[in-house]
Design a protein around this motif. Structure first.
Motif: not given
Length: 152
Positions: A23, A26, A55, A86, A89-90, A105-106, A109
């Motif tokens: 995480t 990323d 994020y 996670f 969403a990724g 999405a970010r 995530q």
């Protein structure tokens, strides 16, 4: 018993640390991909800022509530929920066709990453406290993995 003496405890610790590192990694990987992502999505400067900073913002906002929820309802449950969110969403971020989808999405995530890392951090602190000072968990009212079935 120390966590290093038990195979299951070592595996659990390895999985937790790998998830926590993933995480955090990323965000670094995204920073490398920004130029090509900006061109392929047609994202403006504001969109790129939201993609990168969103994020981190969601990650930071999810840490404290995630830790409290894990303490109250079980760390394993919220760890698995965070990892699943996670990954989903990724996948949504990777298949998104526009900057709006990627930003949303970010954000999800980042919140999921905060949830995962809060469980990893609290598990690591509890295990270290119990392995070094077994009496400390009871004296300081810390959740001890030896007493709490949710922490295992």
């Amino acid at each position: 018993m120390l966590p290093g003496e038990d195979r299951a405890a070592r595996r659990t610790l390895l999985v937790c640390l790998a998830a926590g590192a993933t995480t955090l990694l990323d965000q670094a990987v995204l920073n490398i991909a920004v130029p090509s992502m900006r061109q392929s999505l047609g994202a403006g400067a504001g969109d790129v800022q939201w993609i990168v900073a969103g994020y981190s913002l969601a990650f930071g906002l999810a840490l404290v509530p995630g830790g409290s929820l894990g303490d109250a309802y079980g760390r394993k449950r919220f760890f698995l929920l965070g990892v699943a969110a996670f990954l989903l969403a990724g996948t949504a971020a990777a298949t998104g066709r526009g900057p709006g989808t990627l930003i949303a999405a970010r954000l999800v995530q980042g919140a999921a990453a905060g949830l995962v890392n809060s469980q990893v951090t609290s598990l690591r602190v509890s295990v270290q406290a119990c392995s070094r000072w077994p009496w400390c968990c009871h004296a300081c009212a810390l959740p001890c993995p030896n007493d709490n079935p949710h922490a295992r």
